[in-house]
Design an enzyme around this catalytic site. Structure first.
Site: not given
Length: 439
Positions: A279-281, A298, A361
């Site tokens: 999970d991407t930032i 991520s 993202m």
């Protein structure tokens, strides 16, 4: 002294040395599962932080981490969207030891507005502040990770962590109407954005309105062409050398552009043909001295693998899911190899000076999002906020670099956010596009 130089760093981690393609084949796997111990590769984010800090940092890392440690230890109210997706992840991942204990409140995801504290993560970050990167890759933390993964039936070993190192790489660029757009080379997918821009540069968007059927059609067709090359060529360059210069050349873009019909959507696309030599930032920041950073990291697919080593306060990523489990593919699984990555930071310079640090993202959407931001700013004359707020286009259904699914034969589908006129949608459908509304 300002160096006016752009640096790139690839911190992505490699697959376990003890795991082989043969093992997957002998155990009946046709794809690497998205959760559990098998998709876990060496976590590279910590190495990336310290590499950037060593080269460009001013404050001691211990001081840099103080605010993050405070948030972890004292807590913060969980936002609505995070709470929603966290709640969806719990039923998928609660079966893995360590997850429920460290990432739920009495077995449930925190609700919107609830205070979330993570004392284990605070302790881990404090250990990094005191012991540096080696506290993660060669100290107690590395042993805890390795022992936990082994106990769950995985292969990531202490030796894999101890041997990890990222690398400084030369960013790749193309000039789009006088602006140099920069991406990192494979094993990421940044080249796809550059390939799309090269194709789209051949059209005069001063005469093509934003949101028109022609705008969306040309964008989608350029994406289809670039993503077929992505599926074929993008991989760890230490194992499969992509023809980067050729892929981002204007000559190749002109060849690909000739495949686009102004009136008919492509149902199937073949990648380019090139004889290989072997999970991407998202975060961006600038300081008073003119330094700028474009950074993305991520753990992939909604809280990653679900593997939460005891007492450390984090979940291991599952980027290894992106490998291919068949021989002869550029992205085939091999020991010590970096998987294809979707996460791509970007940068734009103008006449050699910084103009924009940016990124988005969202997996396959990222190259598409990069191109949309560039076009919105340069072609359609939008301001920065307007460029980010404008309704987005997302094409889905291209051939995947993971080898999963089948090659695109039906043209895929075009997702449009609210804001595109119905005249555009109807015109796209007449060209043969399958249009759906994005959620």
């Amino acid at each position: 002294m300002r160096r006016r130089k752009l640096y790139g760093y690839n911190g992505s981690g490699r697959s376990p040395k003890a795991l082989t393609l043969k093992w997957f084949q002998e155990h009946g796997y046709t794809a690497i599962p998205p959760t559990g111990p098998l998709p876990v590769t060496v976590p590279g984010a910590v190495d990336g932080w310290f590499a950037l800090h060593e080269r460009f940092g001013k404050l001691p890392m211990k001081d840099v981490l103080v605010p993050t440690v405070a948030y972890a230890r004292e807590g913060f109210p969980v936002s609505e969207l995070v709470a929603y997706y966290w709640n969806l992840s719990v039923p998928r991942l609660e079966k893995y030891p360590g997850f429920t204990e460290q990432f739920t409140l009495a077995g449930k995801a925190p609700a919107k507005g609830e205070i979330w504290k993570n004392a284990h993560l605070a302790n881990t970050l404090e250990a990094l502040g005191k012991g540096g990167r080696d506290a993660f890759y060669k100290g107690r933390i590395a042993h805890v990770i390795a022992d936990y993964v082994k106990a769950q039936g995985g292969f990531l070993a202490y030796e894999d962590l101890a041997a990890h190192k990222g690398e400084w790489v030369e960013p790749v660029s193309t000039n789009y109407r006088g602006y140099d757009v920069w991406e990192l080379p494979p094993n990421g997918q940044g080249l796809a954005a550059l390939q799309m821009l090269n194709i789209l540069e051949g059209y005069d968007f001063s005469k093509i309105p934003f949101g028109s059927a022609e705008h969306v059609h040309l964008f989608v067709e350029a994406k289809k062409l670039a993503f077929e090359d992505r599926a074929k060529f993008y991989a760890d360059p230490a194992f499969a050398k992509a023809p980067v210069d050729w892929l981002v050349s204007k000559q190749y873009a002109a060849e690909r552009r000739r495949l686009i019909s102004p009136d008919k959507a492509m149902k199937a696309v073949e990648p380019g043909t090139h004889k290989l030599d072997g999970d991407t930032i998202y975060l961006t920041a600038a300081d008073q001295w003119g330094n700028m950073v474009s950074l993305i990291q991520s753990n992939y697919r909604g809280m990653g693998s679900g593997m939460a080593p005891p007492g450390l306060g984090f979940i291991l990523q599952d980027r290894g899911e992106m490998f291919v489990l068949k021989e002869g593919h550029a992205n085939t699984f091999e020991p010590g190899k970096r998987p294809f990555h979707t996460i791509i930071p970007a940068f734009i310079t103008k006449d050699g000076a910084p103009w924009l640090s940016f990124g988005v993202m969202g997996g396959d959407m990222q190259p598409q999002g990069h191109v949309e931001i560039v076009m919105n700013l340069i072609d359609f004359g939008m301001g920065l906020q307007e460029a980010g707020d404008a309704p987005r286009i997302q094409h889905e259904g291209s051939t995947e670099p993971t080898g999963q699914g089948t090659a695109m034969r039906d043209g895929g589908e075009v997702n449009l956010e609210t804001g595109f006129p119905y005249e555009t949608i109807r015109a796209l459908m007449r060209k043969g596009h399958r249009v759906v509304f994005a959620d």
